[in-house]
Design a protein around this motif. Structure first.
Motif, PDB file in Angstrom:
ATOM      1  N   THR A  65       0.620  -1.403   0.015  1.00  0.00           N
ATOM      2  CA  THR A  65      -0.059   0.158  -0.066  1.00  0.00           C
ATOM      3  C   THR A  65       0.821   1.220  -0.017  1.00  0.00           C
ATOM      4  O   THR A  65       0.732   2.289  -0.830  1.00  0.00           O
TER       5      THR A  65
ATOM      6  N   ASP B 273      -3.871   4.652 -12.266  1.00  0.00           N
ATOM      7  CA  ASP B 273      -3.966   3.114 -11.664  1.00  0.00           C
ATOM      8  C   ASP B 273      -3.488   2.051 -12.501  1.00  0.00           C
ATOM      9  O   ASP B 273      -2.765   1.343 -12.322  1.00  0.00           O
TER      10      ASP B 273
ATOM     11  N   ARG C 292      -7.226  -3.908 -10.202  1.00  0.00           N
ATOM     12  CA  ARG C 292      -8.209  -4.133  -9.203  1.00  0.00           C
ATOM     13  C   ARG C 292      -7.620  -4.147  -7.976  1.00  0.00           C
ATOM     14  O   ARG C 292      -8.070  -3.472  -6.905  1.00  0.00           O
TER      15      ARG C 292
ATOM     16  N   GLN D  71      -6.667  -0.398  -6.955  1.00  0.00           N
ATOM     17  CA  GLN D  71      -7.869   0.184  -6.348  1.00  0.00           C
ATOM     18  C   GLN D  71      -8.382  -0.185  -5.101  1.00  0.00           C
ATOM     19  O   GLN D  71      -8.621   0.400  -4.290  1.00  0.00           O
ATOM     20  N   LYS D  72      -8.011  -1.491  -4.859  1.00  0.00           N
ATOM     21  CA  LYS D  72      -8.440  -1.967  -3.422  1.00  0.00           C
ATOM     22  C   LYS D  72      -7.258  -1.219  -2.297  1.00  0.00           C
ATOM     23  O   LYS D  72      -7.972  -0.898  -1.292  1.00  0.00           O
TER      24      LYS D  72
ATOM     25  N   SER E 201      -8.465   2.276  -1.997  1.00  0.00           N
ATOM     26  CA  SER E 201      -9.775   2.300  -1.211  1.00  0.00           C
ATOM     27  C   SER E 201      -9.646   2.196   0.098  1.00  0.00           C
ATOM     28  O   SER E 201      -9.944   2.788   1.067  1.00  0.00           O
ATOM     29  N   GLU E 202      -8.756   1.183   0.524  1.00  0.00           N
ATOM     30  CA  GLU E 202      -8.563   0.829   1.839  1.00  0.00           C
ATOM     31  C   GLU E 202      -7.953   1.924   2.842  1.00  0.00           C
ATOM     32  O   GLU E 202      -8.240   2.113   3.923  1.00  0.00           O
TER      33      GLU E 202
ATOM     34  N   GLY F 237      -8.022   5.140   1.756  1.00  0.00           N
ATOM     35  CA  GLY F 237      -8.699   6.266   2.249  1.00  0.00           C
ATOM     36  C   GLY F 237      -9.898   5.892   3.226  1.00  0.00           C
ATOM     37  O   GLY F 237     -10.239   7.061   4.096  1.00  0.00           O
ATOM     38  N   THR F 238     -10.291   4.894   3.410  1.00  0.00           N
ATOM     39  CA  THR F 238     -11.080   4.490   4.516  1.00  0.00           C
ATOM     40  C   THR F 238     -10.294   4.808   5.726  1.00  0.00           C
ATOM     41  O   THR F 238     -11.083   5.374   6.857  1.00  0.00           O
TER      42      THR F 238
ATOM     43  N   ARG G  20     -11.942  11.487   0.992  1.00  0.00           N
ATOM     44  CA  ARG G  20     -12.864  11.406   0.302  1.00  0.00           C
ATOM     45  C   ARG G  20     -12.275  11.265  -1.339  1.00  0.00           C
ATOM     46  O   ARG G  20     -13.008  10.897  -2.198  1.00  0.00           O
ATOM     47  N   THR G  21     -11.236  11.847  -1.494  1.00  0.00           N
ATOM     48  CA  THR G  21     -10.465  11.997  -2.566  1.00  0.00           C
ATOM     49  C   THR G  21      -9.400  11.352  -2.828  1.00  0.00           C
ATOM     50  O   THR G  21      -8.590  11.327  -1.731  1.00  0.00           O
ATOM     51  N   ARG G  22      -8.664  11.354  -3.893  1.00  0.00           N
ATOM     52  CA  ARG G  22      -7.412  10.750  -4.110  1.00  0.00           C
ATOM     53  C   ARG G  22      -6.522  11.949  -3.771  1.00  0.00           C
ATOM     54  O   ARG G  22      -5.352  11.686  -3.261  1.00  0.00           O
TER      55      ARG G  22
END
Length: 358
Positions: A289, A302, A314, A317-318, A321-322, A324-325, A330-332
């Protein structure tokens, strides 16, 4: 009265010293040059020159005798006559300006320069931008999108300019205090160090920032009277247009306001409006990551990151996304900036090293 600057005398044509001497004479029935020099704190010869200047302007009267003494003329009549002469001179200068403008229009080609100016060279764009920014007194509206380049392009965004990688001196092209600066940045513009720093400088003085995707054009509107935009947004070196036509400027203002309303508000100074869960302060991330976030922060998409690391899109992106969480982003752009703040991008391997691991 202010004796340290030209003060109220700037519009009369009097130099500051002559103004100070006149202020002294107005408060005294009569005084010789020595007394005037002592009162205003200058040598006697300088005081003498100031007194003769006031005499030439009919503001001071010489009293015969030994030593020669001086007194002020009645300010309302004497200064009134001086101001009337200045107004007449300004009126003649304005008339001459209009005559010069007509000559300029006649030799500037068929593109109606009073409505649209065409700036073909980068130095022309930078100079015109700086002039328009300094002249703004109420509001500057700004749309920023890639590609960004050094030089003139950074002028399209932050109230500052760069040349050869160096910032100009603070205030040289900055907006005046009290001028409202609103900027909408394309989210694709927040993927490299230059654009991040540009946005930070633009909001440091109280400017307002919002993010949107797919901005149609780069644009700066000054006081809703003049607009600056590139001839070709994809080729910043192709020159720019300066729009004066009221109808065209109104359309560009409406475009900005529509994009502003739909954009996401953002604060870069405090970032307190970005929710950051507790686990984001305590948790760490795995090396994969960290590599993906580092490459994303350099501006890579990506698909490119996936090719460099030898993983699927994919998977990239995973991980994003993780992250970001975990960060509450909320954004890149938020992900990249908050990851840097948490130290997640420190001591990260280079792209070449990441490839060698795969």
């Amino acid at each position: 009265m202010d004796a340290t600057s030209a003060g109220p005398w700037a519009g009369t044509g009097l130099d500051p010293l002559s103004g100070r001497v006149l202020e002294f004479l107005v408060g005294h029935p009569a005084a010789d040059a020595g007394a005037v020099a002592e009162a205003v704190g200058v040598p006697a010869d300088e005081a003498g020159r100031a007194l003769r200047t006031l005499e030439d302007e009919l503001l001071a009267i010489r009293i015969a005798g030994r030593p020669t003494r001086w007194r002020a003329g009645p300010p309302r009549s004497s200064l009134g006559s001086l101001l009337a002469r200045r107004r007449s001179e300004l009126a003649q200068a304005e008339l001459y300006m209009e005559q010069l403008h007509e000559v300029y229009r006649s030799v500037s080609g068929p593109h109606a320069p009073h409505l649209v100016e065409v700036l073909e060279r980068a130095e022309e764009v930078a100079a015109r931008y700086g002039h328009l920014l300094k002249a703004s007194r109420r509001e500057v509206l700004h749309l920023a999108k890639p590609p960004y380049v050094t030089g003139t392009e950074t002028a399209y965004g932050d109230g500052r300019d760069r040349q050869d990688g160096r910032e100009r001196a603070a205030g040289e092209t900055a907006v005046h205090d009290g001028v409202r600066l609103r900027s909408v940045y394309d989210t694709e513009g927040f993927t490299d160090e230059m654009s991040l720093e540009t946005a930070l400088r633009g909001t440091a003085g109280g400017g307002e920032l919002r993010l949107s995707s797919g901005l149609p054009v780069k644009l700066v509107v000054f006081d809703r009277t003049t607009a600056l935009l590139p001839v070709d947004s994809d080729q910043p070196s192709a020159g720019s247009l300066v729009i004066h036509a009221p109808a065209l400027v109104a359309v560009l203002v409406a475009l900005f306001e529509g994009l502003w309303e739909r954009a996401v508000p953002m604060s870069l100074e405090s970032r307190q409006d970005w929710p950051v869960p507790r686990q984001a302060r305590e948790a760490d991330i795995d090396e994969r990551t960290r590599e993906i976030l580092h490459l994303m922060a350099t501006g890579m998409k990506d698909d490119a990151i996936a090719r460099v690391l030898g993983v699927s899109r994919r998977t990239v992106q995973k991980h994003v996304s993780e992250a970001g969480t975990a960060l509450g982003a909320r954004t890149r752009f938020q992900i990249a900036l908050l990851a840097a703040e948490r130290g997640w991008l420190e001591q990260c391997p280079s792209p070449a090293e990441s490839v060698a691991r795969t």
